[in-house]
Design an enzyme around this catalytic site. Sequence first.
Site, PDB file in Angstrom:
ATOM      1  N   CYS A 116       0.859  -1.179   0.000  1.00 46.98           N
ATOM      2  CA  CYS A 116       0.000   0.000   0.000  1.00 46.98           C
ATOM      3  C   CYS A 116       0.898   1.232   0.000  1.00 46.98           C
ATOM      4  O   CYS A 116       2.094   1.129  -0.262  1.00 46.98           O
ATOM      5  CB  CYS A 116      -1.001  -0.007   1.164  1.00 46.98           C
ATOM      6  SG  CYS A 116      -0.326   0.274   2.811  1.00 46.98           S
TER       7      CYS A 116
ATOM      8  N   ASN B  62       2.462   1.666   4.165  1.00 42.40           N
ATOM      9  CA  ASN B  62       2.734   0.419   4.885  1.00 42.40           C
ATOM     10  C   ASN B  62       2.452   0.536   6.382  1.00 42.40           C
ATOM     11  O   ASN B  62       3.148  -0.027   7.195  1.00 42.40           O
ATOM     12  CB  ASN B  62       4.163  -0.067   4.621  1.00 42.40           C
ATOM     13  CG  ASN B  62       4.452  -1.473   5.121  1.00 42.40           C
ATOM     14  OD1 ASN B  62       5.538  -1.756   5.621  1.00 42.40           O
ATOM     15  ND2 ASN B  62       3.518  -2.381   4.988  1.00 42.40           N
TER      16      ASN B  62
ATOM     17  N   CYS C 190      -1.312   0.962   7.297  1.00 42.36           N
ATOM     18  CA  CYS C 190      -2.741   0.663   7.468  1.00 42.36           C
ATOM     19  C   CYS C 190      -3.148  -0.626   6.762  1.00 42.36           C
ATOM     20  O   CYS C 190      -3.349  -1.651   7.395  1.00 42.36           O
ATOM     21  CB  CYS C 190      -3.611   1.820   6.958  1.00 42.36           C
ATOM     22  SG  CYS C 190      -3.463   3.354   7.903  1.00 42.36           S
ATOM     23  N   ARG C 191      -3.272  -0.565   5.439  1.00 40.63           N
ATOM     24  CA  ARG C 191      -3.867  -1.673   4.689  1.00 40.63           C
ATOM     25  C   ARG C 191      -2.933  -2.852   4.485  1.00 40.63           C
ATOM     26  O   ARG C 191      -3.329  -3.997   4.699  1.00 40.63           O
ATOM     27  CB  ARG C 191      -4.362  -1.165   3.332  1.00 40.63           C
ATOM     28  CG  ARG C 191      -5.456  -0.122   3.459  1.00 40.63           C
ATOM     29  CD  ARG C 191      -5.767   0.538   2.143  1.00 40.63           C
ATOM     30  NE  ARG C 191      -4.643   1.381   1.726  1.00 40.63           N
ATOM     31  CZ  ARG C 191      -4.523   1.958   0.542  1.00 40.63           C
ATOM     32  NH1 ARG C 191      -5.460   1.764  -0.376  1.00 40.63           N
ATOM     33  NH2 ARG C 191      -3.496   2.715   0.261  1.00 40.63           N
ATOM     34  N   SER C 192      -1.702  -2.606   4.033  1.00 42.76           N
ATOM     35  CA  SER C 192      -0.822  -3.754   3.734  1.00 42.76           C
ATOM     36  C   SER C 192      -0.404  -4.525   4.987  1.00 42.76           C
ATOM     37  O   SER C 192      -0.356  -5.753   4.941  1.00 42.76           O
ATOM     38  CB  SER C 192       0.374  -3.348   2.872  1.00 42.76           C
ATOM     39  OG  SER C 192       1.153  -2.352   3.473  1.00 42.76           O
TER      40      SER C 192
ATOM     41  N   ASP D 274      -8.253   3.611   1.715  1.00 43.36           N
ATOM     42  CA  ASP D 274      -7.258   3.891   2.745  1.00 43.36           C
ATOM     43  C   ASP D 274      -7.965   4.439   3.984  1.00 43.36           C
ATOM     44  O   ASP D 274      -8.580   5.504   3.923  1.00 43.36           O
ATOM     45  CB  ASP D 274      -6.247   4.904   2.213  1.00 43.36           C
ATOM     46  CG  ASP D 274      -5.042   5.065   3.117  1.00 43.36           C
ATOM     47  OD1 ASP D 274      -5.105   4.689   4.312  1.00 43.36           O
ATOM     48  OD2 ASP D 274      -4.013   5.581   2.633  1.00 43.36           O
TER      49      ASP D 274
END
Length: 155
Positions: free
Chosen positions: A9, A12, A14-16, A124
Site C-alpha cells: 500500500c 505500509n 494501514c492496509r498492507s 485507505d
Amino acid sequence: MTINVLFVCLGNICRSPMAEAIFQQLVDEAGLTDKFHIDSAGTGDWHVGEQAHPGTRRILAQHGIAYNGRSRLITAQDMANSHSYIITMDQSNGNNLRRQFGQHPNQHRLLEFSSQTSETDVPDPYYTNNFEYVYQLVKDGCTGLLETIRKQQGL
C-alpha cells in the site's frame, strides 16, 4: 519451494500490514505456514520504521490477530522474484510499482480475489478511520487469494 506474498500500500501502516497479518493467520489456520513467506511494504517512505497505525493494530487485536511488524519501503529485490505474488491495495499502488519497477507477472489488486464486494480498491482508512470496513474487505480478498494460490500451487 517457498511461496512469497508481498502486500503493498502507500505508507505500509494501514492496509498492507493488515493484509499481511490476516493472510498469515489464514495460512497458519490452513497448516501451510512452512510453505509461505508473507510480508508487506509501502511505495512511500513517510512511515519507514514505524509500527502499524493504531487503528490497524486495534482492529486486528479485536479479531484476535497479532501483528508486530514495522513499516518498510518496497525494494527492487522485492520485485525481482517473478514467482512472488505482489498484491496491491489499489490501482494507484499498482501504477506506482509499474512506473518504478516495470511489469511484474504476478502483480494483482487484492480485491481481484474478493467474492463479496464489487469494489476494486481497498480504501485507505488513514483519514476516514473506517478500519472495520477495510478489515472485512481485506479478509475477503485474502481468503480468495489463498484459495487461488492453493489451486495454482497444488496445496
